[in-house]
Design a protein around this motif. Structure first.
Motif, PDB file in Angstrom:
ATOM      1  N   ALA A 129      42.755 -56.115  60.226  1.00 35.99           N
ATOM      2  CA  ALA A 129      43.709 -55.323  59.449  1.00 35.99           C
ATOM      3  C   ALA A 129      43.426 -55.550  57.972  1.00 35.99           C
ATOM      4  O   ALA A 129      43.221 -56.691  57.539  1.00 35.99           O
ATOM      5  N   GLN A 130      43.390 -54.470  57.211  1.00 36.90           N
ATOM      6  CA  GLN A 130      43.129 -54.551  55.773  1.00 36.90           C
ATOM      7  C   GLN A 130      44.184 -53.774  54.993  1.00 36.90           C
ATOM      8  O   GLN A 130      44.712 -52.765  55.454  1.00 36.90           O
ATOM      9  N   ARG A 131      44.463 -54.288  53.799  1.00 33.84           N
ATOM     10  CA  ARG A 131      45.312 -53.572  52.840  1.00 33.84           C
ATOM     11  C   ARG A 131      44.410 -53.000  51.752  1.00 33.84           C
ATOM     12  O   ARG A 131      43.595 -53.724  51.155  1.00 33.84           O
ATOM     13  N   VAL A 132      44.521 -51.707  51.515  1.00 33.69           N
ATOM     14  CA  VAL A 132      43.703 -51.026  50.507  1.00 33.69           C
ATOM     15  C   VAL A 132      44.606 -50.638  49.337  1.00 33.69           C
ATOM     16  O   VAL A 132      45.626 -49.968  49.521  1.00 33.69           O
ATOM     17  N   THR A 133      44.232 -51.072  48.153  1.00 28.95           N
ATOM     18  CA  THR A 133      44.977 -50.745  46.940  1.00 28.95           C
ATOM     19  C   THR A 133      44.157 -49.784  46.094  1.00 28.95           C
ATOM     20  O   THR A 133      42.990 -50.056  45.789  1.00 28.95           O
TER      21      THR A 133
END
Length: 381
Positions: A176-180
């Motif tokens: 799981a990744q958070r993309v900003t």
């Protein structure tokens, strides 16, 4: 003491993931000590959360690890007919947060301790309890790193996640990744003077959808899984402060679940290159955008060989036939990656987890207790 009373005590601890768990760990440590079983409390780097490891029987090789996590997901009051952290009976159902995922299995392990300590085991039973499994199998990584000093090489690990007591050989891995996405704010009447972060995020999300469809159409495929291919999806998105403001930032979260044979991280390897393409196109029109990527969780798939002795052992102990694969993930893949054969086999139905009125039944608990007893028979032989 009954398995129900043990479960009631465990459910009463609101051991929600990402919160301190000292109270429930101390409760388990004290319970084991009451039967003369020493345990090792293994604090994690967070400082307020710990794993616990204990051994019953001789400290030799060839034992079995019974693995479970103590944390639970939050329990919003909507949908519950009573206090989620007070075990409640409705017929054969025992209702409470964590009842099936997976304090039910923990209760079965602890309720089996008097029987286990009374036996003359030739090989040990190890109890491994972890924290923050629900947010990416966080705690067990630190426990596994300490295993060489905690016990000689075991023959295998049974992770008691709910599987209807079917020994599960394979599960998907996950990242799981958070993309900003950072742009530039401005008045909506002059979008040409701003850099719309939501628009740029949408371009990257479109690429995510294309990649997900490519896997669905072209594979690779593993028929034992449902769906039989690796999946990618965006689960959350947040951006903007007002309809008349060019949004300066957009954040979305993406997860990928990999079939056995694929590394989860490889499924998202296309993201940086796609982001760079979008950035270059923006620059060609005098705009600027920046992308940041943060990995939130990452654990490997499980892929246990059919011929591994742990498969036959688990079938004999559980009394249930093997199941080829499930699509949810567990700590088992991390044990296997560390060189320890692992299988998923626990009481209850995973489809009841993470929901209001989560429950486990008397029969399911009795089945897990019987499985542990038959395992002990094998280790005493």
């Amino acid at each position: 003491m009954t398995v129900e009373t043990v479960l009631a005590d465990l459910v009463a601890f609101p051991s929600i993931c990402r919160t301190p768990n000292g109270a429930i760990v101390e409760h388990v440590r004290g319970f084991l000590a009451g039967y003369g079983v020493e345990s090792v409390v293994l604090p994690g780097p967070e400082g307020d959360r710990s794993n616990l490891f204990a051994t019953i029987g001789p400290r030799g090789p060839g034992g079995i690890i019974l693995s479970a996590h103590l944390d639970v997901v939050p329990a919003a009051p909507e949908g519950w007919l009573g206090d989620p952290f007070s075990l409640r009976r409705d017929g054969e159902r025992l209702i409470g947060r964590g009842a099936v995922d997976m304090k039910g299995f923990v209760a079965c392990v602890l309720a089996s301790v008097p029987d286990l300590v009374s036996r003359k085991l030739a090989r040990p039973v190890h109890i491994a309890l972890s924290y923050d499994e629900e947010v990416g199998c966080v705690g067990v990584r630190h426990l596994i790193a300490r295993l060489p000093e905690l016990c000689p090489q075991p023959v295998g690990c049974i992770v008691g996640e709910p599987s209807g007591l079917h020994p599960v050989l394979r599960h998907k891995g996950k990242i799981a990744q958070r993309v900003t996405v950072d742009g530039k704010a401005g008045h909506s009447s002059r979008p040409d003077l701003g850099d719309n972060a939501i628009h740029y995020a949408a371009q990257l999300i479109a690429a995510v959808q294309d990649e997900a469809l490519r896997h669905a159409v072209a594979g690779p495929f593993a028929p034992a899984f449902a769906p039989p291919y690796s999946t990618i999806q965006v689960g959350t998105i947040h951006g903007g402060t007002g309809i008349n403001i060019v949004p300066a930032q957009c954040v979305f979260e993406i997860e990928a679940r990999a079939i056995a044979g694929q590394e989860p991280a490889s499924l998202l390897a296309f993201l940086p290159g796609e982001a760079e393409r979008i950035r270059e196109l923006a620059e060609q029109t005098g705009h600027r955008v920046a992308f940041g990527f943060e990995t939130m969780s990452d654990y490997p798939p499980l892929d246990l060989d059919e011929a591994d002795p742990l498969v036959a052992l688990s079938e004999a102990a559980s009394g249930m036939p093997r199941q080829q694969a499930v699509s949810f993930g567990t700590e088992a893949g991390l044990y296997q990656a560390a060189g320890i054969a692992a299988i998923v086999c626990g009481p209850g139905d995973v489809n009841r987890a993470h929901k209001p009125e989560e429950y486990i039944t008397d029969g399911e608990l009795a089945g897990a207790m019987a499985m542990i007893s038959r395992l002990a028979d094998t280790l005493a032989a």
